[in-house]
Design a protein around this motif. Structure first.
Motif, PDB file in Angstrom:
ATOM      1  N   THR A 199       0.820  -1.224   0.000  1.00  0.00           N
ATOM      2  CA  THR A 199       0.000   0.000   0.000  1.00  0.00           C
ATOM      3  C   THR A 199       0.847   1.265   0.000  1.00  0.00           C
ATOM      4  N   ARG A 200       2.142   1.106  -0.183  1.00  0.00           N
ATOM      5  CA  ARG A 200       2.973   2.287   0.049  1.00  0.00           C
ATOM      6  C   ARG A 200       2.725   3.420  -0.951  1.00  0.00           C
ATOM      7  N   ARG A 201       2.194   3.074  -2.123  1.00  0.00           N
ATOM      8  CA  ARG A 201       1.919   4.147  -3.096  1.00  0.00           C
ATOM      9  C   ARG A 201       0.468   4.612  -3.056  1.00  0.00           C
ATOM     10  N   PHE A 202      -0.340   3.994  -2.180  1.00  0.00           N
ATOM     11  CA  PHE A 202      -1.768   4.339  -2.140  1.00  0.00           C
ATOM     12  C   PHE A 202      -1.933   5.811  -1.791  1.00  0.00           C
ATOM     13  N   GLY A 203      -2.862   6.451  -2.434  1.00  0.00           N
ATOM     14  CA  GLY A 203      -3.173   7.841  -2.132  1.00  0.00           C
ATOM     15  C   GLY A 203      -2.166   8.831  -2.681  1.00  0.00           C
ATOM     16  N   GLN A 204      -1.257   8.360  -3.537  1.00  0.00           N
ATOM     17  CA  GLN A 204      -0.235   9.279  -4.055  1.00  0.00           C
ATOM     18  C   GLN A 204      -0.379   9.512  -5.552  1.00  0.00           C
ATOM     19  N   GLY A 205      -1.494   9.098  -6.112  1.00  0.00           N
ATOM     20  CA  GLY A 205      -1.690   9.335  -7.540  1.00  0.00           C
ATOM     21  C   GLY A 205      -0.874   8.415  -8.434  1.00  0.00           C
ATOM     22  N   ALA A 206      -0.553   7.214  -7.946  1.00  0.00           N
ATOM     23  CA  ALA A 206       0.303   6.303  -8.713  1.00  0.00           C
ATOM     24  C   ALA A 206      -0.418   5.658  -9.886  1.00  0.00           C
ATOM     25  N   ALA A 207      -1.724   5.890 -10.006  1.00  0.00           N
ATOM     26  CA  ALA A 207      -2.409   5.405 -11.200  1.00  0.00           C
ATOM     27  C   ALA A 207      -1.855   6.124 -12.430  1.00  0.00           C
ATOM     28  N   ASN A 208      -1.309   7.282 -12.189  1.00  0.00           N
ATOM     29  CA  ASN A 208      -0.606   8.008 -13.250  1.00  0.00           C
ATOM     30  C   ASN A 208       0.777   7.383 -13.442  1.00  0.00           C
ATOM     31  N   ILE A 209       1.075   7.018 -14.665  1.00  0.00           N
ATOM     32  CA  ILE A 209       2.313   6.255 -14.887  1.00  0.00           C
ATOM     33  C   ILE A 209       3.570   7.049 -14.514  1.00  0.00           C
ATOM     34  N   GLU A 210       3.505   8.358 -14.743  1.00  0.00           N
ATOM     35  CA  GLU A 210       4.677   9.179 -14.398  1.00  0.00           C
ATOM     36  C   GLU A 210       4.936   9.129 -12.902  1.00  0.00           C
ATOM     37  N   LYS A 211       3.821   9.233 -12.153  1.00  0.00           N
ATOM     38  CA  LYS A 211       3.939   9.201 -10.702  1.00  0.00           C
ATOM     39  C   LYS A 211       4.459   7.837 -10.253  1.00  0.00           C
ATOM     40  N   TYR A 212       3.953   6.819 -10.913  1.00  0.00           N
ATOM     41  CA  TYR A 212       4.362   5.456 -10.563  1.00  0.00           C
ATOM     42  C   TYR A 212       5.868   5.296 -10.777  1.00  0.00           C
ATOM     43  N   LEU A 213       6.333   5.826 -11.894  1.00  0.00           N
ATOM     44  CA  LEU A 213       7.765   5.736 -12.199  1.00  0.00           C
ATOM     45  C   LEU A 213       8.575   6.518 -11.169  1.00  0.00           C
ATOM     46  N   GLU A 214       8.043   7.673 -10.826  1.00  0.00           N
ATOM     47  CA  GLU A 214       8.716   8.533  -9.850  1.00  0.00           C
ATOM     48  C   GLU A 214       8.869   7.797  -8.506  1.00  0.00           C
ATOM     49  N   LEU A 215       7.870   6.938  -8.209  1.00  0.00           N
ATOM     50  CA  LEU A 215       7.892   6.204  -6.943  1.00  0.00           C
ATOM     51  C   LEU A 215       8.611   4.853  -7.090  1.00  0.00           C
ATOM     52  N   GLY A 216       9.434   4.758  -8.111  1.00  0.00           N
ATOM     53  CA  GLY A 216      10.258   3.554  -8.261  1.00  0.00           C
ATOM     54  C   GLY A 216       9.604   2.450  -9.070  1.00  0.00           C
ATOM     55  N   ARG A 269     -13.838  -8.304 -11.715  1.00  0.00           N
ATOM     56  CA  ARG A 269     -15.264  -8.607 -11.628  1.00  0.00           C
ATOM     57  C   ARG A 269     -16.064  -7.509 -12.342  1.00  0.00           C
ATOM     58  N   GLY A 270     -17.202  -7.859 -12.884  1.00  0.00           N
ATOM     59  CA  GLY A 270     -17.982  -6.928 -13.710  1.00  0.00           C
ATOM     60  C   GLY A 270     -18.407  -5.672 -12.984  1.00  0.00           C
ATOM     61  N   GLU A 271     -18.632  -5.793 -11.675  1.00  0.00           N
ATOM     62  CA  GLU A 271     -19.079  -4.634 -10.904  1.00  0.00           C
ATOM     63  C   GLU A 271     -17.999  -3.565 -10.817  1.00  0.00           C
ATOM     64  N   TYR A 272     -16.719  -3.959 -11.005  1.00  0.00           N
ATOM     65  CA  TYR A 272     -15.604  -3.020 -10.893  1.00  0.00           C
ATOM     66  C   TYR A 272     -15.355  -2.289 -12.213  1.00  0.00           C
ATOM     67  N   ARG A 273     -16.422  -1.743 -12.815  1.00  0.00           N
ATOM     68  CA  ARG A 273     -16.221  -1.090 -14.112  1.00  0.00           C
ATOM     69  C   ARG A 273     -15.295   0.108 -14.014  1.00  0.00           C
ATOM     70  N   TYR A 274     -15.469   0.930 -12.964  1.00  0.00           N
ATOM     71  CA  TYR A 274     -14.613   2.132 -12.911  1.00  0.00           C
ATOM     72  C   TYR A 274     -13.163   1.755 -12.661  1.00  0.00           C
ATOM     73  N   LEU A 275     -12.964   0.625 -12.007  1.00  0.00           N
ATOM     74  CA  LEU A 275     -11.592   0.156 -11.791  1.00  0.00           C
ATOM     75  C   LEU A 275     -11.025  -0.447 -13.075  1.00  0.00           C
ATOM     76  N   LEU A 276     -11.896  -1.085 -13.851  1.00  0.00           N
ATOM     77  CA  LEU A 276     -11.469  -1.630 -15.136  1.00  0.00           C
ATOM     78  C   LEU A 276     -10.983  -0.499 -16.039  1.00  0.00           C
ATOM     79  N   GLU A 277     -11.711   0.619 -15.978  1.00  0.00           N
ATOM     80  CA  GLU A 277     -11.305   1.754 -16.813  1.00  0.00           C
ATOM     81  C   GLU A 277      -9.952   2.300 -16.371  1.00  0.00           C
ATOM     82  N   ILE A 278      -9.718   2.302 -15.057  1.00  0.00           N
ATOM     83  CA  ILE A 278      -8.406   2.726 -14.551  1.00  0.00           C
ATOM     84  C   ILE A 278      -7.319   1.755 -15.024  1.00  0.00           C
ATOM     85  N   MET A 279      -7.641   0.463 -14.953  1.00  0.00           N
ATOM     86  CA  MET A 279      -6.666  -0.546 -15.406  1.00  0.00           C
ATOM     87  C   MET A 279      -6.403  -0.418 -16.899  1.00  0.00           C
ATOM     88  N   GLU A 280      -7.483  -0.189 -17.660  1.00  0.00           N
ATOM     89  CA  GLU A 280      -7.316  -0.068 -19.120  1.00  0.00           C
ATOM     90  C   GLU A 280      -6.416   1.119 -19.466  1.00  0.00           C
TER      91      GLU A 280
END
Lengths: 773, 173, 436
Positions: free
Chosen positions: C15-32, C130-141
């Motif tokens: 969970t160390r990147r949770f709440g830090q905007g790591a869904a953004n790839i740049e941020k993810y890269l910045e966080l290692g 799971r189908g109910e996680y549509r908004y999460l699927l969009e984040i994953m996509e």
């Protein structure tokens, strides 16, 4: 796979490694109960009835998915296992209606049997059972949802087995339900296989439901009277006030050449037997020109007197005989012998559905080249040229599909149209309708995917349709013989077309395709036989029209319909007809004899592959007699020496002429299979067709039959190679007139099956619906 | 296998049809697209109508029976229309413990419909559903695909108002 | 937006990147981000599998099978393509950890998938939500698309000549699809009915090819294991239970939420300190330790209970999916049991008789029982039903329904008896459940 040894219930068993435990046990006589497991269909492990205990494995294992390996130890019955099975049954019975007293499956129900064995006597539940109304899915198939235990046998049989895929599973959990492809109805081949495999009464047959209790029937396994495949069909026969009723056709006895399979005609198309239009009394045309019922004695006297008069005054060659594609070998043999030796004519023919004479000629002297229908189920490579087995030879189609699916056989299809079996084919080659002639050249040139693959095969089962006749067939067979390691099969219509040809119901060929011109032993056997070949069926018509045909005997054929003979064509001919119905031909007859159907008599028939099987008498119909008996009585009435015609009463035994005729006499329902199998049983009656079978075996080399197997109900191959090469003549390919009956038609016979008509109308309706979409 | 009658005869919007064309290419086996296709088609059409099933079967070379077999297995797929906003109230254990039934009762009361009911104006439908994966923020609901969590019965009027406004503003989605 | 919580006892790895905007790839890269994947690309499969084995990471879906061992079962050579399949069909009641992973750290899932692919030699991975996680699927996509555009996915990943494709997939509402072979069926466009095993997925899996199937949390943990080293990760947890776990505290707890705690963390402490105790100062009646399928534990059973696979197993329950459901003393256990079994009845795929019919009869019996129409013999009947489902069903769903039922009946028999003789339920207002 190498054999492994393992222990089941303390017994050491041996089976090839990888064998399913349930199969290994069954072979060893240890029965493991199962609902969902069905040999040859995909594994489910869904019903959990086949659970067994395997040493060193914590949970109970399903025997239907456990494969045997060296040293394993299993227990298949124990208090723990019995409890597991009982608990499963309790769950099923919680909602399963206990309407067994009125359920079609009552007495034949696997759920009943297992409850009987494992007990689930008291209910644990207070809740009401959920009722759903029964649904009719088609003329053939009814579905009673609460009875369904969801074993999925029907779904797999329809899809994997039949390649129809008309049944599915819908919803999930406890709402799961078997669903038909038309949402509320079935759009399928109406084979009824789903009904056959249903372990309970969830799927019931439109033709049988609520008619009787299973234990009120006798179950007689005989051979289907419809197409040329010769499936074993189990007929359910019930005593009635006027003899017997045929109430059911199914495939309860799976020992036949057809294994699990039976098509719509075999299953439902027996009802012509009970048709109200069945002839029950002989008819004779009276002075005012109308057919009127009369006694057998009178009808026989009228027919015999006239036939004798024509023979004696105008000569035997003014008489003609038209045989049947459905009567038994013994009857066909007797018919031609009667024609040749009593009527003294070679004017004998039948409506030829295939050119079997050329087939026999092509294979003369080539032993072990003719295929049995069984070969279609296990040959590694099959080349199917022409024909349309799915429609015209449903069992063959089943064998080919099963072989591809279970044994990974390679099927190659050459056809001028699209046939359904292409779905199983490894390669398909289209040809123009008249382009079959060029096939061998194409194969030899190794041209295209099919040719390349076929030419690379080590062995081949070559099955060809009625597109092949005469020279073209000879060319194809000789290509195969040259190539080596090829076995052949030829497809013709109707249950005993092959037998009619084999038995010499032909103007130029005697039994076993021996030429009339070189009759060999027959010269002595058939005293009085004319020397010259006779006329063919189309020539009978010409003779009749020109007034040369004094008399015509038609047995189980309907030329007015089948050959399009004009209604008044036979006006100047004395016409004798033996048939089940007052057909278009019988309507013109001077004498009509009501004949027994194949289900009401005993005798052998030969399928299109040359496999001989014993048809057993299942039913009795008042007033009718087997064609065999009619012919013997006719000969007797004509003053012929019946003992020369039928070699009965050997070793000095004598018998009467039917005074003692009961349900059994005159038939081959012998209690001693052993005696029969060795040809030792006394043929006490001239109406015993087995007496003629002795003669067939003696005079027709191809019919050297393994009698023990034949009488045990198995199919026995013939060997067409035993046609004497010296006797070969050029057969008449131009006379072949295929019937091309489909899944729901069966010549004149089929028209009298109300049930087949109903199914056909249903199909036509479905087709119209689809077209309208 | 008959080819689809005409590429232009799709019952789906051009965008969705194009998405389906791409989707079937994504997988090693075309059939893998079946479940997403059914769900996306339902999102657009509202439910799996006979026409939707026919076109999907056609696109994937399956029988309609086969498509129905699969569709009827999955609880999110339906064969009848729902409301424009389908309110799915989870009442599974974590939500139940935190008042999901009160919440569901309140929705029933406010909407005047019960489980699987649709309001007469077609704006809402109500459904009691199994766990939606928001257990730690219970009780939770989904309106179509939107999550609303840590609710109380009193949150109901506000949520309904929010969607009523959306329905009024743009006629729906 | 689901609320993020935090507690000093947490060890933030996954969970160390949770709440830090790591869904953004740049941020993810910045966080290692994606460094672990790059490292794996150079180190090769054997090294990866050894690190995974050393980490003692055990499957987070519920069964707790060692991840490294699972990967090592995949044959090196295969005629058919191999696949990685990420199980994000999170559906076990009480469980919502993957929800947060997809929301806050989608690239960790992608990176973990790549690493699993490198370890087993797969060229393709599927991430099933799971189908109910549509908004999460969009984040994953979106994350997958970004990873493709960066060259982290596709023909030559990270500039190498290695190919790896990732495809996201949606379910459409089916708990059973969380079972690994049912998941493969669903991904192949079929009814979510499990397959006969053997063969196991590692040998014959998706599209007939060798397949590794891991829970989304397991996969999201993988990059962290690689980054910190297997041994270091193992050291965080307890014996044979490496690292941390995302525990979802829900139900009657003061501060519900997903907490990342070391394996073996004391359950009582988790409820009373991390979760702030039972809501409203009430007394603890029972706790479901690992999602609704795990047998309930009594307060006296959790005193010294460390939350890892082995210790909870020894206590007669299971760690399962890590969903801890806290039940206070104002709750009717019969209703709780009924709601639990209703779920399994609704979700049973219907394939095998004991599960299909057993869950239904359990639901019917409990419904009647809870409504006050039970008879004394029903208690034993319920127990008999559950006992006869245990171990007899095609897949573990039957056990998942039977186990908690047995727990409730055995541990709260008195409360069941209190419902007898027409007595109304002392707690519940809801007699009839609508879900059918």
């Amino acid at each position: 796979m190498a054999d492994v040894t393992f222990t089941v219930d303390g017994k050491k068993l041996t089976a090839p490694a990888g064998t399913l435990l349930i199969e290994a046990c069954r072979k060893a006589g240890i029965e493991i109960p199962a609902f969902c497991y069905y040999p040859g269909l995909s594994l489910q492990a869904a019903c959990r009835m086949c659970v067994v205990r395997q040493e060193k494995v914590p949970k109970l294992q399903t025997a239907c998915t456990t494969t045997v390996a060296e040293g394993q130890v299993f227990v298949t019955e124990s208090p723990e296992i019995a409890q597991a099975r009982k608990a499963t049954l309790q769950l099923l019975l919680g909602n399963h209606p206990l309407d067994c007293p009125v359920c079609d499956a009552g007495g034949e129900c696997e759920l009943q049997d297992m409850t009987f064995k494992y007990g689930a006597g008291e209910s644990l539940y207070a809740e009401a059972k959920q009722h759903r109304d029964e649904q009719q899915w088609s003329p053939a198939v009814f579905f009673d949802r609460p009875r369904c235990i969801l074993c999925y046998r029907c779904v797999r049989m329809c899809g994997e087995g039949m390649d129809v895929w008309a049944l599915g599973v819908q919803n999930r959990g406890v709402s799961s339900v078997i669903a038909p492809n038309g949402e509320d109805h079935l759009d399928c081949e109406e084979c009824g296989m789903c009904i056959d495999v249903c372990p309970v009464g969830a799927l019931t047959s439109g033709s049988y439901r609520y008619k009787t209790r299973p234990w009120e029937m006798n179950h007689v396994s005989t051979i289907c009277t419809h197409c040329g495949d010769g499936c074993k069909v189990t007929l359910g026969v019930r005593q009635s006030h006027e003899g017997t009723d045929l109430v059911r056709g199914d495939n309860r006895d799976k020992s036949g050449i057809n294994g699990d399979f039976l098509c719509a005609k075999g299953r439902f198309g027996f009802d012509f037997v009970n048709s109200e239009e069945r002839l029950a009394r002989p008819l004779v045309r009276n002075a005012s020109g109308r057919l009127e019922p009369t006694t057998w004695e009178n009808a026989l006297r009228v027919a015999a007197a006239k036939l004798k008069e024509v023979r004696d005054s105008r000569g035997g060659d003014s008489i003609a005989v038209l045989g049947s594609n459905r009567t038994t070998n013994e009857e066909n043999y007797l018919l031609q012998k009667l024609a040749r030796t009593v009527l003294r004519t070679n004017n004998i023919d039948h409506v030829r559905t295939a050119d079997y004479a050329t087939f026999a000629r092509s294979l003369a002297g080539q032993e072990h080249k003719a295929a049995s229908l069984r070969d279609a189920g296990n040959a590694p490579a099959i080349l199917l040229v022409g024909g349309n087995p799915t429609e015209e030879h449903p069992l063959l189609a089943w064998q080919l599909r099963s072989n591809v699916r279970l044994n990974k056989a390679r099927l190659y299809v050459v056809n001028h149209r699209t046939i359904k079996l292409e779905r199983q084919a490894k390669a398909v080659q289209g040809v123009p309708p008249n382009g079959y002639r060029d096939l061998t050249a194409l194969l030899d040139r190794n041209e295209g995917d099919l040719a390349k693959a076929v030419m690379a095969e080590e062995s081949l089962l070559l099955i060809f349709g009625q597109e092949y006749r005469g020279e073209q067939m000879e060319a194809l067979v000789s290509w195969g013989l040259k190539r080596g390691n090829v076995r052949f099969a030829y497809l013709g219509d109707h249950s005993n077309s092959r037998g009619a040809a084999d038995m010499g119901v032909l103007p130029d060929l005697l039994p076993g395709y021996v030429s009339v011109n070189a009759p060999g032993a027959f010269a002595e056997e058939y005293a009085g036989m004319p020397a010259a070949p006779g006329k063919t069926a189309p020539e009978f018509l010409e003779m009749a029209q020109s007034g040369q045909l004094g008399a015509l005997v038609v047995v189980g054929e309907n030329p007015a319909q089948r050959l399009g003979w004009a209604p008044d064509a036979l006006r100047k001919t004395f016409l004798v007809v033996q048939d089940l119905f007052l057909t278009e031909t019988a309507l013109q007859a001077d004498v009509v004899f009501p004949a027994a159907s194949l289900y009401e008599k005993t005798g052998t028939i030969t399928n299109t592959f040359g496999d001989v099987q014993l048809a057993k008498k299942a039913a009795d119909r008042p007033g009718v007699r087997p064609d065999f008996e009619i012919l013997v009585r006719l000969a007797d009435a004509m003053g012929a020496d019946v003992k020369a015609l039928v070699p009965f009463g050997k070793r000095g035994m004598r018998a009467d002429f039917g005074q003692s005729r009961g349900a059994q006499s005159g038939e081959a329902d012998r209690h001693a299979v052993w005696l029969a199998s060795h040809g030792l049983e006394p043929k006490l009656s001239p109406f015993d067709p087995l007496a003629v079978l002795d003669e067939i075996e003696r005079l027709v080399p191809a019919y050297k039959l393994d009698r023990l197997n034949l009488f045990a109900g198995n199919d026995v191959p013939t060997e067409p190679a035993f046609v004497p090469v010296s006797a070969l003549t050029q057969p008449r390919a131009d006379l072949v007139n295929p019937a091309h009956d489909g899944l729901f038609t069966s010549g004149t016979l089929g028209r009298y099956s109300a049930y087949l008509r109903e199914i056909e109308e249903h199909q036509a309706h479905q087709l119209a619906e689809t077209a309208a979409d | 296998m008959t080819p689809r009658e005409s590429e232009t005869m799709s019952i789906f919007s051009p965008a969705l049809a194009a998405r389906f064309d791409a989707l079937v290419e994504k997988y090693p086996v075309k059939r893998s697209a079946l479940i997403p296709m059914m769900l996306y088609a339902q999102d657009e059409i509202g439910y799996l109508s006979d026409a939707v099933i026919a076109e999907i079967a056609d696109r994937l070379g399956l029988t309609e029976l086969d498509v129905r077999n699969v569709a009827s297995y999955y609880s999110m797929l339906r064969f009848k229309p729902a409301g424009r906003f389908n309110i799915q109230v989870c009442t599974n254990i974590s939500c139940m413990l935190r008042g999901a039934y009160d919440l569901f009762d309140r929705f029933q009361e406010e909407l005047g419909v019960g489980h699987k009911g649709i309001t007469p104006d077609g704006v809402f439908s109500l459904e009691e559903v199994e766990c939606i994966g928001a257990c730690c923020w219970a009780p939770a609901i989904q309106v179509n695909y939107d999550f609303h969590d840590e609710l109380a019965a009193d949150s109901v009027p506000g949520i309904l108002q929010q969607y009523r406004e959306r329905a009024a503003a743009n006629g729906g989605r | 937006m689901p609320r993020l919580v935090s507690h000093p006892d947490e060890v933030k790895i996954v969970t160390r990147r949770f709440g830090q905007g790591a869904a953004n790839i740049e941020k993810y890269l910045e966080l290692g981000g994606y460094e672990a994947a790059k490292k794996c690309l150079t180190q090769g499969p054997d090294w990866i599998i050894n690190e995974m084995k050393a980490s003692n990471l055990r499957g987070r879906g519920g069964a707790g099978f060692p991840t490294g061992l699972k990967w090592s079962f995949v044959p090196k050579q295969s005629a058919k393509p191999k696949y990685v399949l990420v199980n994000g069909d999170e559906s076990e009641p009480g469980t919502c950890k993957d929800h947060l992973i997809f929301l806050h750290d989608p690239h960790a899932v992608i990176e973990g998938t790549i690493i699993a692919g490198l370890a087993i030699g797969a060229k393709m991975g599927f991430i099933y939500l799971r189908g109910e996680y549509r908004y999460l699927l969009e984040i994953m996509e979106k994350a997958v698309a970004d990873a493709y555009s960066k060259g982290f996915l596709g023909k030559g990943i990270f500039g190498s000549d290695t190919e790896f494709e990732v495809v996201t997939q949606t379910g459409a509402g089916a708990y059973e699809v969380g079972e690994e072979s049912a998941l493969m069926e669903s991904l192949e466009g079929k009814r979510g009915v499990p397959r006969i095993k053997p063969p196991f997925p590692a040998v014959v899996g998706l599209y007939g090819g060798p397949t590794v199937i891991n829970n989304a949390e397991t996969i999201a943990t993988v990059p962290h294991v690689i980054a910190m080293g297997g041994a270091a990760y193992a050291a965080v947890g307890s014996e044979r239970n490496g690292g941390t776990r995302l525990f979802g505290l829900s139900g009657h707890v003061e501060r519900p939420g997903v907490y990342e705690l070391p394996m073996g963390y004391n359950l009582k402490k988790m409820i009373y300190e991390v979760g702030g105790g039972v809501r409203g100062g009430r007394k603890l009646k029972a706790v479901v330790p690992g999602g609704s399928s795990t047998p309930v534990l009594l307060p006296e059973e959790i005193e010294n209970l460390g939350m890892d696979f082995d210790q909870v197993g020894k206590a007669g329950s299971m760690l399962g999916s890590g969903g801890v459901v806290v039940i206070d003393d104002q709750t009717c256990i019969v209703e709780f049991a009924l709601r639990t079994i209703s779920f399994y009845q609704h979700e049973s795929c219907g394939w095998c008789i004991p599960c299909r019919e057993g869950t239904d009869w359990l639901k019917k019996s409990l419904t009647r029982f809870h409504a006050g129409f039970g008879e004394a013999k029903d208690i034993d009947n319920i127990r008999y039903l559950a006992e006869n489902m245990m171990g007899r069903t095609f897949c573990p769903l039957g056990d998942a329904a039977a186990m908690p039922t047995l727990g409730f009946v055995k541990k709260f028999r008195k409360e069941f008896e209190d419902h007898l003789n027409g007595k109304p339920c002392p707690f519940a207002k809801h007699v009839e459940l609508a879900v059918v």
